[in-house]
Design an enzyme around this catalytic site. Sequence first.
Site, short mmCIF file in Angstrom:
data_model
loop_
_atom_site.label_atom_id
_atom_site.label_comp_id
_atom_site.label_asym_id
_atom_site.label_seq_id
_atom_site.Cartn_x
_atom_site.Cartn_y
_atom_site.Cartn_z
N TYR A 115 -2.36 0.06 10.92
CA TYR A 115 -2.23 -0.45 9.52
C TYR A 115 -1.09 -0.36 8.60
O TYR A 115 -0.63 -1.32 7.82
CB TYR A 115 -3.64 0.13 8.78
CG TYR A 115 -3.68 -0.35 7.46
CD1 TYR A 115 -4.07 -1.74 6.95
CD2 TYR A 115 -3.40 0.58 6.48
CE1 TYR A 115 -4.17 -2.04 5.74
CE2 TYR A 115 -3.38 0.39 5.08
CZ TYR A 115 -3.73 -1.11 4.77
OH TYR A 115 -3.89 -1.21 3.42
N THR B 58 0.66 -1.26 0.17
CA THR B 58 0.03 0.06 -0.03
C THR B 58 0.69 1.26 0.03
O THR B 58 1.83 1.11 0.51
CB THR B 58 -0.94 -0.02 1.26
OG1 THR B 58 -1.43 1.32 1.43
CG2 THR B 58 -0.19 -0.28 2.50
#
Length: 372
Positions: free
Chosen positions: A183, A140
């Site tokens: 995250y 990501t």
Amino acid sequence: MKASDTSAAAPAVLRRRPILVTGGAGFIGSNLADNFATEGHDVLIYDALARPGVERNLEWLKKRHPSRISSVIGDIRDETSVAEAARDAQAVFHMAAQVAVTTSLTDPRADFEINIRGTLNVLDALRQRGDRVPLIFASTNKVYGDLADVELEKTNDAYKPRSPAVRDAGIGESRPLDFHTPYGCSKGAADQYVLDYARSFGIPTCVMRMSCIYGQRQMGTEDQGWVAHFLIRALQGEPITIYGDGCQVRDVLDVSDAVAAYASAWKRSDAVQGRAFNLGGGTANAISLRQLITHIEDVIGRPVETIYADWRAGDQRYYVSDTRLATRELGLKQPISWLKGVAALAAWLQNESGLARSNSLPSSLQNAEALS
């Protein structure tokens, strides 16, 4: 969680050295699986089916490819079942993850277990096999942190970098890593594990640091998959909540272009071993939230109600991928225009969700799905 095989075809598929797609019932995973099965490969999907609606993707895949698709319903944290699923795989696409920043803030331990321990389970299953099985990992842009040091100016309805280099090309792979939120930490740590297993153990791994991927089979929510989420809310005539001022910018990429990049990374696994690539739509497909809503209004032919709320933790004001390295090394073509792709997704969502005729798209866009 005890893994169980849900397809009678699984033993035969396993004997034919399938492509393993963890999280293969999810949005990108199901598109990958469909692509490879269409090409004639056998595909083994490993998925916990924890995300609402993904079971429909699995049913769709099995209906389209009854002799090519096999599935194991299992948890990526289950080391034994992961090793069994990876035992005969010819390649692994590791998409299974906890995908929401918000969820990581409410349950950081589960976020750690899924994203770090789960990734290590997959990597170690391949290491213990002792052969060179390619693994392509879905990372990501959050590994770069909030990018607060990138100086921005607000022009009309979008932030733009003051630096001409960033404005013209985007954020490159040389950008220092800076993990924010649980995250960001878990995906960033997994990202680095994947790269190190190439260095330490010679496994041909590759990392894709994705920006915003959108497209068919995406059931977006407020926490993840914002392009589809905005469209779903608009098609249902419901308000869209904007966190922040709506001028934050992302580059968006149609899932068909993302699948092509993943497939190319597998085919070029020796050349790209141990490397990370930023994957997104690039500067040509960079849009703000407000710009997307304006386009959605054009697509559906009516205004969209918006509600504004406070910024969320770790949200980047501006992130656009510098796609030059990925384009060159993976041989990628020009991506689909976001204007065309969003219209196609709107048509697909309308057809998939069975919305009432009163909320249907203008007739000029009824066939937009075919454009993609």
